[in-house]
Design an enzyme around this catalytic site. Structure first.
Site: not given
Ligand code: HSE
Length: 412
Positions: A129, A202
């Site tokens: 996260v 998240k």
């Molecule tokens: N793809 C995710 C983002 C990577 O852009 O936040 C980090 O978790």
């Protein structure tokens, strides 16, 4: 000084960053940890010839599992399979595991934490996260005296980068996404970012940690940013808002929670409104501390590696001690249907007859706040007052004059 062997599973953007940070900071880390950390194996099916550490690559997971000298395993492969099977096997074999894999933690966190507890090893996932932002450890440790009741924020760097480019530079969605991919921010399948699944995972992890019970991704209503238009950006601006993808979870009085991911209009004077580009911010509200805001780079090779390596250091320092992270299994009715909860909505729609449309809106939503009356564009945009979401949406649907209606939340 003893040597602790570590294995890194996955040599993609994050994995290569983890190896780079562990090797380039070898001496400083050893001085802090009072142990040398040796990257003994790097597991990847691909070949990486010509690197300084090419000889450490292996393709057989069993070499890691069966090597008792490997005390800490880093899982940065991403995805659920085979990451889940590998992580579970490592924990059961008495190895601590650090991961940046939010998909894995959101789906199986409670179970893996339980196994770690039974085996007296650590399962840490700070990087899952907020990328490089220290947020899970402070919530679990520094805020542990509080009853936490709300957690929300900008949890996906890629979508925040895209929205920032659209808002500040008028850049088209596809161009901004291509740039985010080039910079190593986006997931392998960018749908995970733009459709909100990454932010969903998240908020699951944050809500599980803050409120003590596992929240599963399928319990979270999730909406991405693909339907946001430059017109929405412009109308939000006129009304004093910016559009951000928000992950939101709140503890209700009956002990249940709400959990959602949606693009929302955020007032320009809200701290989240100034969080741009790849940066993330997580707001946590507790009864003793009040508001706490965590801010930093939410994606990218080295920021994420920074958090993973800190977990590795923590594991090496506590090889025989359990760390703080844990929560209970979830349950089916724990997350309530957010439509029953109060909110405020933004509405944009096409209309044939602007005067009639306004009159109709006012007849159903008397205190609607019009942003644009669209005389020139046959388009209206307005804000509703606060109300139960399902009731507000029913009123909006009943408005016959509005066509191709688009509805967003307002974070007030
Ligand atoms: N793809 C995710 C983002 C990577 O852009 O936040 C980090 O978790």
């Amino acid at each position: 000084m003893q040597t602790v062997n570590v294995a890194v599973m996955g040599h993609g953007v994050v994995g290569s960053g983890v190896v780079e940070v562990l090797l380039s900071h070898e001496k400083n880390i050893a001085a802090k940890v009072k142990n040398e950390i040796n990257v003994k194996y790097i597991l990847d099916l691909r070949d990486f010839p010509g690197l300084d550490y090419s000889e450490r690559f292996i393709k057989d997971f069993d070499l890691i599992l069966k090597d008792e000298s490997v005390k800490v395993v880093v899982e940065v492969m991403g995805g659920i399979h085979p990451a889940y099977e590998y992580v579970k096997a490592c924990l059961e074999a008495g190895k601590s595991v650090c991961t940046s894999n939010k998909e894995l933690v959101a789906a199986h966190g409670a179970e893996l934490l339980k196994i770690a507890g039974e085996k007296n090893v650590n399962f840490l996932f700070e990087a899952s996260v907020g990328g490089g932002i220290p947020v899970l450890r402070p919530i679990a440790q520094c805020l542990s005296a509080n009853d936490l009741y709300e957690v929300f924020g900008i949890l996906n760097g890629t979508t925040n980068f895209i929205l920032t480019k659209m808002i500040r530079e008028n850049m088209a969605f596809e161009d901004a996404l291509a740039l985010a991919q080039q910079l190593g921010y986006a997931e392998r399948n960018p749908s995970a970012d733009v459709d909100g699944h990454d932010a969903c995972r998240k908020i699951c992890i944050l809500a599980s940690l803050c409120f003590g019970k596992h929240v599963y991704p399928e319990q979270v209503r999730t909406e991405g940013i693909t339907k946001i238009t430059l017109a929405d950006v412009e109308y939000a601006d006129i009304a004093g808002y910016v559009i951000k993808l928000i992950g939101y979870s709140k503890l209700l009085e009956d002990g249940k929670i709400t959990a959602d991911v949606y693009p929302a209009l955020v007032p320009k004077n809200n701290q989240l409104a100034g969080v741009d580009d790849v940066f993330n911010a997580v707001m946590v509200r507790g009864d003793a501390v009040g508001d706490v805001l965590f801010y930093g780079r939410g994606a990218g090779k080295l920021p994420t590696a920074s958090a993973v390596v800190a977990d590795v250091i923590d594991c090496v320092k506590h090889l025989n001690a359990r760390k703080y992270l844990s929560w209970e299994d979830g349950s089916k009715d724990y997350v309530v249907d957010s439509k029953t909860v109060k909110t405020r909505l933004y509405v944009r729609a096409y209309v044939d007859d602007i005067l009639n449309a306004k009159t109709e809106v006012f007849s159903v939503i008397s205190d609607a706040e019009f942003i644009v009356t669209g005389e020139d564009k046959n388009e209206v945009a307005f804000l509703t007052p606060v109300g139960v979401e399902a009731e507000l949406k029913e009123k909006i649907t009943s408005l016959k004059q509005l066509k191709n209606t688009s509805v967003l939340h307002v974070l007030d």
